[in-house]
Each structure stands twice: as structure tokens, then as C-alpha cells.
Write a protein that holds these residues in place. Structure first.
Motif, PDB file in Angstrom:
ATOM      1  N   GLN A 259     -43.655  74.503  43.869  1.00 45.99           N
ATOM      2  CA  GLN A 259     -43.888  75.653  42.994  1.00 45.99           C
ATOM      3  C   GLN A 259     -44.829  76.698  43.607  1.00 45.99           C
ATOM      4  O   GLN A 259     -44.723  77.890  43.297  1.00 45.99           O
ATOM      5  CB  GLN A 259     -44.462  75.169  41.655  1.00 45.99           C
ATOM      6  N   ASP A 260     -45.782  76.264  44.427  1.00 42.87           N
ATOM      7  CA  ASP A 260     -46.728  77.185  45.080  1.00 42.87           C
ATOM      8  C   ASP A 260     -47.468  78.074  44.086  1.00 42.87           C
ATOM      9  O   ASP A 260     -47.853  79.202  44.428  1.00 42.87           O
ATOM     10  CB  ASP A 260     -46.017  78.058  46.122  1.00 42.87           C
ATOM     11  N   ASP A 261     -47.712  77.582  42.883  1.00 39.00           N
ATOM     12  CA  ASP A 261     -48.406  78.394  41.882  1.00 39.00           C
ATOM     13  C   ASP A 261     -49.895  78.016  41.823  1.00 39.00           C
ATOM     14  O   ASP A 261     -50.404  77.567  40.800  1.00 39.00           O
ATOM     15  CB  ASP A 261     -47.746  78.271  40.510  1.00 39.00           C
ATOM     16  N   PHE A 262     -50.570  78.206  42.971  1.00 39.66           N
ATOM     17  CA  PHE A 262     -52.009  77.959  43.030  1.00 39.66           C
ATOM     18  C   PHE A 262     -52.704  78.779  41.945  1.00 39.66           C
ATOM     19  O   PHE A 262     -52.433  79.980  41.784  1.00 39.66           O
ATOM     20  CB  PHE A 262     -52.556  78.358  44.395  1.00 39.66           C
ATOM     21  N   ARG A 263     -53.628  78.155  41.205  1.00 37.45           N
ATOM     22  CA  ARG A 263     -54.274  78.868  40.113  1.00 37.45           C
ATOM     23  C   ARG A 263     -55.552  78.162  39.687  1.00 37.45           C
ATOM     24  O   ARG A 263     -55.735  76.965  39.921  1.00 37.45           O
ATOM     25  CB  ARG A 263     -53.333  78.988  38.912  1.00 37.45           C
ATOM     26  N   ALA A 264     -56.431  78.934  39.060  1.00 35.63           N
ATOM     27  CA  ALA A 264     -57.668  78.369  38.513  1.00 35.63           C
ATOM     28  C   ALA A 264     -57.340  77.474  37.329  1.00 35.63           C
ATOM     29  O   ALA A 264     -56.341  77.669  36.632  1.00 35.63           O
ATOM     30  CB  ALA A 264     -58.599  79.490  38.085  1.00 35.63           C
ATOM     31  N   ASP A 265     -58.200  76.493  37.096  1.00 28.68           N
ATOM     32  CA  ASP A 265     -58.051  75.625  35.929  1.00 28.68           C
ATOM     33  C   ASP A 265     -58.894  76.202  34.791  1.00 28.68           C
ATOM     34  O   ASP A 265     -60.114  76.070  34.778  1.00 28.68           O
ATOM     35  CB  ASP A 265     -58.513  74.204  36.268  1.00 28.68           C
ATOM     36  N   VAL A 266     -58.230  76.817  33.837  1.00 28.87           N
ATOM     37  CA  VAL A 266     -58.947  77.487  32.744  1.00 28.87           C
ATOM     38  C   VAL A 266     -59.420  76.498  31.681  1.00 28.87           C
ATOM     39  O   VAL A 266     -60.074  76.902  30.719  1.00 28.87           O
ATOM     40  CB  VAL A 266     -58.060  78.568  32.096  1.00 28.87           C
ATOM     41  N   THR A 267     -59.107  75.215  31.851  1.00 28.47           N
ATOM     42  CA  THR A 267     -59.551  74.212  30.877  1.00 28.47           C
ATOM     43  C   THR A 267     -60.892  73.587  31.259  1.00 28.47           C
ATOM     44  O   THR A 267     -61.379  72.699  30.548  1.00 28.47           O
ATOM     45  CB  THR A 267     -58.512  73.090  30.723  1.00 28.47           C
ATOM     46  N   LEU A 268     -61.505  74.038  32.354  1.00 30.87           N
ATOM     47  CA  LEU A 268     -62.815  73.515  32.722  1.00 30.87           C
ATOM     48  C   LEU A 268     -63.834  73.841  31.627  1.00 30.87           C
ATOM     49  O   LEU A 268     -63.679  74.827  30.901  1.00 30.87           O
ATOM     50  CB  LEU A 268     -63.277  74.120  34.045  1.00 30.87           C
ATOM     51  N   PRO A 269     -64.880  73.027  31.490  1.00 27.81           N
ATOM     52  CA  PRO A 269     -65.892  73.305  30.475  1.00 27.81           C
ATOM     53  C   PRO A 269     -66.453  74.711  30.572  1.00 27.81           C
ATOM     54  O   PRO A 269     -66.564  75.289  31.665  1.00 27.81           O
ATOM     55  CB  PRO A 269     -66.968  72.255  30.765  1.00 27.81           C
ATOM     56  N   CYS A 291     -53.824  65.141  45.289  1.00 34.27           N
ATOM     57  CA  CYS A 291     -52.507  64.639  44.889  1.00 34.27           C
ATOM     58  C   CYS A 291     -51.462  65.618  45.423  1.00 34.27           C
ATOM     59  O   CYS A 291     -51.435  66.783  45.023  1.00 34.27           O
ATOM     60  CB  CYS A 291     -52.399  64.542  43.373  1.00 34.27           C
ATOM     61  N   PRO A 292     -50.621  65.199  46.365  1.00 33.34           N
ATOM     62  CA  PRO A 292     -49.713  66.133  47.040  1.00 33.34           C
ATOM     63  C   PRO A 292     -48.587  66.643  46.146  1.00 33.34           C
ATOM     64  O   PRO A 292     -48.114  65.936  45.246  1.00 33.34           O
ATOM     65  CB  PRO A 292     -49.142  65.303  48.197  1.00 33.34           C
ATOM     66  N   SER A 293     -48.151  67.839  46.457  1.00 33.05           N
ATOM     67  CA  SER A 293     -46.975  68.395  45.790  1.00 33.05           C
ATOM     68  C   SER A 293     -45.772  67.485  45.958  1.00 33.05           C
ATOM     69  O   SER A 293     -44.998  67.279  45.028  1.00 33.05           O
ATOM     70  CB  SER A 293     -46.687  69.787  46.378  1.00 33.05           C
ATOM     71  N   GLY A 294     -45.607  66.915  47.161  1.00 33.02           N
ATOM     72  CA  GLY A 294     -44.449  66.082  47.447  1.00 33.02           C
ATOM     73  C   GLY A 294     -44.394  64.779  46.679  1.00 33.02           C
ATOM     74  O   GLY A 294     -43.342  64.145  46.597  1.00 33.02           O
ATOM     75  N   ASP A 295     -45.522  64.366  46.091  1.00 31.90           N
ATOM     76  CA  ASP A 295     -45.539  63.139  45.279  1.00 31.90           C
ATOM     77  C   ASP A 295     -45.135  63.394  43.842  1.00 31.90           C
ATOM     78  O   ASP A 295     -44.997  62.452  43.058  1.00 31.90           O
ATOM     79  CB  ASP A 295     -46.947  62.520  45.271  1.00 31.90           C
ATOM     80  N   ARG A 296     -44.954  64.666  43.493  1.00 32.68           N
ATOM     81  CA  ARG A 296     -44.651  65.029  42.103  1.00 32.68           C
ATOM     82  C   ARG A 296     -43.501  66.029  42.092  1.00 32.68           C
ATOM     83  O   ARG A 296     -43.676  67.215  41.795  1.00 32.68           O
ATOM     84  CB  ARG A 296     -45.903  65.619  41.435  1.00 32.68           C
ATOM     85  N   VAL A 300     -40.615  70.391  37.177  1.00 37.06           N
ATOM     86  CA  VAL A 300     -41.428  71.582  37.443  1.00 37.06           C
ATOM     87  C   VAL A 300     -42.853  71.367  36.949  1.00 37.06           C
ATOM     88  O   VAL A 300     -43.830  71.711  37.626  1.00 37.06           O
ATOM     89  CB  VAL A 300     -40.799  72.826  36.789  1.00 37.06           C
ATOM     90  N   ALA A 301     -42.985  70.792  35.755  1.00 37.34           N
ATOM     91  CA  ALA A 301     -44.322  70.573  35.198  1.00 37.34           C
ATOM     92  C   ALA A 301     -45.154  69.668  36.091  1.00 37.34           C
ATOM     93  O   ALA A 301     -46.342  69.915  36.321  1.00 37.34           O
ATOM     94  CB  ALA A 301     -44.210  69.982  33.796  1.00 37.34           C
ATOM     95  N   ALA A 302     -44.541  68.605  36.591  1.00 38.70           N
ATOM     96  CA  ALA A 302     -45.261  67.667  37.446  1.00 38.70           C
ATOM     97  C   ALA A 302     -45.700  68.333  38.738  1.00 38.70           C
ATOM     98  O   ALA A 302     -46.848  68.184  39.176  1.00 38.70           O
ATOM     99  CB  ALA A 302     -44.390  66.455  37.739  1.00 38.70           C
ATOM    100  N   ASN A 303     -44.804  69.070  39.360  1.00 38.43           N
ATOM    101  CA  ASN A 303     -45.146  69.720  40.625  1.00 38.43           C
ATOM    102  C   ASN A 303     -46.176  70.811  40.431  1.00 38.43           C
ATOM    103  O   ASN A 303     -47.133  70.935  41.210  1.00 38.43           O
ATOM    104  CB  ASN A 303     -43.887  70.285  41.284  1.00 38.43           C
ATOM    105  N   SER A 304     -46.024  71.584  39.369  1.00 43.89           N
ATOM    106  CA  SER A 304     -46.960  72.669  39.105  1.00 43.89           C
ATOM    107  C   SER A 304     -48.374  72.151  38.879  1.00 43.89           C
ATOM    108  O   SER A 304     -49.354  72.800  39.271  1.00 43.89           O
ATOM    109  CB  SER A 304     -46.487  73.468  37.886  1.00 43.89           C
ATOM    110  N   ALA A 305     -48.494  70.979  38.276  1.00 43.64           N
ATOM    111  CA  ALA A 305     -49.822  70.424  37.990  1.00 43.64           C
ATOM    112  C   ALA A 305     -50.634  70.204  39.253  1.00 43.64           C
ATOM    113  O   ALA A 305     -51.867  70.275  39.227  1.00 43.64           O
ATOM    114  CB  ALA A 305     -49.680  69.109  37.220  1.00 43.64           C
ATOM    115  N   THR A 306     -49.959  69.955  40.371  1.00 43.24           N
ATOM    116  CA  THR A 306     -50.686  69.683  41.612  1.00 43.24           C
ATOM    117  C   THR A 306     -51.276  70.941  42.241  1.00 43.24           C
ATOM    118  O   THR A 306     -52.054  70.833  43.192  1.00 43.24           O
ATOM    119  CB  THR A 306     -49.782  69.001  42.652  1.00 43.24           C
ATOM    120  N   PHE A 307     -50.924  72.114  41.717  1.00 43.36           N
ATOM    121  CA  PHE A 307     -51.409  73.367  42.303  1.00 43.36           C
ATOM    122  C   PHE A 307     -52.631  73.941  41.584  1.00 43.36           C
ATOM    123  O   PHE A 307     -53.059  75.057  41.880  1.00 43.36           O
ATOM    124  CB  PHE A 307     -50.283  74.398  42.368  1.00 43.36           C
ATOM    125  N   LEU A 308     -53.188  73.190  40.642  1.00 47.03           N
ATOM    126  CA  LEU A 308     -54.476  73.594  40.080  1.00 47.03           C
ATOM    127  C   LEU A 308     -55.529  73.526  41.171  1.00 47.03           C
ATOM    128  O   LEU A 308     -55.561  72.578  41.966  1.00 47.03           O
ATOM    129  CB  LEU A 308     -54.853  72.681  38.914  1.00 47.03           C
TER     130      LEU A 308
END
Length: 448
Positions: A259-269, A291-296, A300-308
């Protein structure tokens, strides 16, 4: 009124449900059902310190709600300066202890303990120890805990006890500084599916919680985060995870594109710095996945999660694109060959060398560049009852590489022992395994 053990479990379940709802924005409902761990929990011990009286620090036994305990250099506190839920909690000073004098039965999977500093005292550290032979010998559970907050925090420990047990809480530093201990709850249960905080088959933390991370926001350097597809201990002062833990089986590997959707994690405290997609720009370091992209690649949801970005570390390009990529590919071949694997990856130290030279930090000092990057992989054939199937002959791969741009592309060059990584990090990486198994597999250097 102090919550009962049953009410605490209900509150915890509500919190987990709320967390799952938060992820539902990006995760399809049918996938949440198949990936979310389910668990039937049974409370085998609950101690709230609401019954029993002990007003002096001298060692003595006292009958509490759960049974007889010996409190050494400790008492039952009920002052306004005692941190407590309800009217009483235990108060420990110097190197005092709280020891069970009876065997609790029914096993143990998760142990939670509330703790904090008494009054205006300074911080102290303590440890949890457990005995499975009626107190003849004890083994430390998880890592040493620091009590520094002026409100109760919760420490969570993962164990794998099937029979009887006794607990021992031991204050080990801080001198005359006093700490309060309250609400000790022990639960056992089984779960299925890939979740984060549970300990059933395929769960991300089945092998243990290496640093005893919890979801208390006061633990700014050891904050537990469940991202469904992996679980991590986040260090907000470094801007990187301490470690990330996940499980891989054949159902996790599919055909979803990167997915290559690198992004900030807005759920941080609230108030924590959010590392952004461009925070590494111009630094000479890759945005290196834990956790690598290739392991998920199952969705789409699984792969995208690795780009946080809180799944990333500043990683030297050659180290990332060759050494670690080759190891990740190899691990996936083990999975497609009929195995499932449990993986923990982390980093430590300060100072690495990327394509633009050496650096200790990037992003204006918000992100620390680690000096070393490590990974531990537990390999077992596909099956059920995973924890019980890990034996002294189970293959465990441990690797530790320097974070430099001249690493050997052959990851096997950097094989080491789990013991060596634990010595470097202070973590207890496979803490859920029986100590007899740990002592063998953690000392072995893989040579396959």
C-alpha cells in the motif's frame, strides 16, 4: 466501593471493545471477526486488600480476602496519601515483600497489578515472582516495573501456568521510598485468532510481553499498542517502537499489493509527538518496517496497518533492503512450507550510519537512530495448542545486526542467541515459555 474482580473484567472487556471499534473504520467487519482473538477468561485469584489489618512494617502474616499473606517491611495502608481503589491498599518500603502463603489453583495466563508511589515519595522498582511448587522456588515474571506515578497504574504480566501457583511481589530499589500495591487479579483462558492482547493460539503476544509494556499513558517509554495485525511497545521519547510482536501463518500471506501509505498514527495519546510520513526525508535512513508489509498481504487493511510510522525505525538502506529483506523472505518460505512462526523484532542503542553518514537522531531530534536491530523467530509446524508445542528442540532463530550501511546481505552472518539479545536489551523475550524450555532454546544459536 472498590470494583470486584468480576467488574474489573467487565470494564477491561469494554475497553477492548472500544479499541476494536476504533480500528473498525479501516478493517472490514468480516475480517475483524476472523482476526480478532476471542477468549473465555476465568479469575483464579483476586486480592483487593479491602479486608485484613496490619499497621506495622515488621514481618507478619495477615489474612486477606484471598487467603494468608506474609507482609515483610510492608503494611496495609488506609491513609489519604495511600494510592488505592476503595479504602485500603498494601504499602511497601525498602526491599519489602508481599508473599502468598497458600496455593491458588486453576492456573494463570494474565496477572494485573495496580501500583504507584505513596504520597510525595520518589520512584521505586519492583518485581513479580511466581512459584509453581508451593513456594519451594520462584521465577521472576516479566521485567522489573518502575513505580513513579502519583496515581494508580496497571502492570500486566503474561504467564503460562496450568496448575497451582503462589505470587511474590518484591520491591528492589528506591530505599525508603514507599509504593502502594492494589487490585491483584489473575485470570486464565484460551483464545483463537490473531489478536494482540490475548494469549491464545496465533495471538501476537503468545510468547510473552518482553518489556512488560502496558496501556498506561504514564509509561511514555514502554506503551503497549495493539494494532490488530501486530502488537508493540512504543517509546515516545525515541519516536520508535522498543519491539513489535506478531504471528504469521499461511492465511496472512496473500496477493494484496504493497500500500505504501506511510502515515502518522493519530491514535497516540494526546500530547505525544506524531512521527510523520516525511520525518525521515533527507536523513539517509529508510523507513524500516518492524512488522513487514510482506507478512501482511491477506487484505488491504492488514497491509496498510504496517505503514503506520510507529511501526518504523530509521534503518540504514543496505541493512533494510538487503540483510533484513532477505531474512523476511526466508521466514515467509518457512510459512509457505507448512510452518507457523511467532516473531519479535526490536532495536536498541543510539547511533547508526545511513547513506548520508552517521547520526544519533533525525527529524529535529524527535526520532532516535538505533545502533542495533534484532529479531527472534519461533518456528513450529502448523497446528493447535502452540505454546505447549514449543519444546527444547524447537527451532528458534535470533539475529542482531548493527544499523550500518555496510552489513552483509546474508542475514545468517548475524545469528546469535536470545540470551545475548536479552542481555543487551534487558527484555524477557520468550517469557511465556516454561523456564525449562527457555533455558535451552534461548541459549542456542541457530545453525540450520
Amino acid at each position: 466501593m472498590k470494583p470486584t474482580g468480576k467488574l474489573l473484567l467487565v470494564l477491561c472487556a469494554a475497553a477492548i471493545f472500544a479499541s476494536c471499534k476504533k480500528d473498525a473504520v479501516t478493517t472490514p467487519v468480516n475480517e475483524q471477526i476472523t482476526r480478532k482473538a476471542t477468549s473465555e477468561l476465568t479469575t483464579t485469584l483476586s486480592e483487593t486488600f479491602e479486608s485484613g489489618t496490619k499497621t506495622a512494617y515488621a514481618s507478619a502474616s495477615v489474612t486477606l480476602g484471598s487467603g494468608s499473606w506474609t507482609l515483610n517491611d510492608a503494611l496495609i495502608g488506609n491513609l489519604s496519601t495511600d494510592l488505592k481503589n476503595g479504602t485500603q491498599s498494601a504499602r511497601i518500603r525498602n526491599t519489602g515483600t508481599l508473599n502468598m502463603n497458600f496455593d491458588a489453583t486453576g492456573g494463570a495466563t494474565t496477572i494485573t497489578i495496580s501500583h504507584g508511589v505513596f504520597g510525595s515519595d520518589g520512584s521505586s522498582t519492583w518485581q513479580l515472582w511466581i512459584s509453581t511448587n508451593s513456594g519451594s522456588s520462584y521465577t521472576q515474571v516479566g521485567s522489573t516495573v518502575t513505580s513513579s506515578a502519583t496515581s494508580l497504574s496497571t502492570a500486566t504480566f503474561t504467564v503460562a501456568v496450568t496448575g497451582s501457583y503462589r505470587l511474590s511481589i518484591r520491591k528492589i530499589s528506591g530505599g525508603t521510598n514507599r509504593i502502594n500495591i492494589d487490585d491483584i487479579t489473575v485470570t486464565t483462558g484460551t483464545g483463537t485468532g490473531g489478536g494482540g492482547g490475548t494469549t491464545g493460539d496465533n495471538s501476537n503476544l503468545l510468547m510473552g510481553n518482553p518489556s512488560n509494556a502496558t496501556t498506561s499513558v504514564v509509561l511514555v517509554t514502554n506503551y503497549l499498542m495493539d494494532k490488530t495485525y501486530y502488537t508493540s511497545s512504543y517509546n515516545s521519547t525515541r519516536g520508535t517502537p522498543n519491539w513489535v510482536s506478531w504471528h504469521i501463518n499461511s492465511s496472512d500471506i496473500g496477493s494484496t499489493a504493497r500500500q505504501d501509505d506511510f502515515r502518522a498514527d493519530v491514535t497516540l495519546p494526546s500530547g505525544w509527538y506524531e512521527v510523520g510520513s516525511t520525518s525521515y526525508s533527507g536523513s539517509g535512513f529508510d523507513r524500516g518496517h518492524n512488522c513487514p508489509s510482506g507478512d501482511r498481504t491477506a487484505s488491504v487493511a492488514a497491509n496498510s496497518a504496517t505503514f503506520l510510522m510507529d511501526n518504523m525505525i530509521p534503518q540504514a538502506p543496505v541493512n533494510n533492503q538487503q540483510t533484513w529483506a532477505n531474512m523476511e523472505n526466508y521466514i515467509r518460505t518457512l510459512v509457505t512450507a507448512g510452518n507457523e512462526v511467532y516473531v519479535v523484532m526490536g532495536s536498541y542503542g543510539t547511533g547508526g550510519t545511513g547513506s548520508s553518514g552517521a547520526a544519533n537522531t533525525i527529524d529535529g531530534g524527535h526520532v532516535t537512530v538505533p545502533s542495533n536491530i534484532w529479531k527472534v523467530v519461533v518456528v513450529i509446524p502448523d497446528g493447535n495448542g502452540d505454546l505447549a508445542r514449543v519444546t527444547t528442540s524447537t527451532r528458534v532463530i535470533a539475529v542482531n545486526t548493527p544499523n550500518i550501511n555496510t552489513t552483509n546481505s546474508d542475514w545468517k552472518t548475524y545469528r546469535t542467541s536470545v540470551d545475548a539479545i536479552e542481555s543487551a536489551t534487558g527484555y524477557d523475550i520468550l517469557s511465556a515459555l516454561p523456564t525449562s524450555v527457555q533455558s535451552v532454546v534461548e541459549a542456542t544459536v541457530d545453525n540450520q
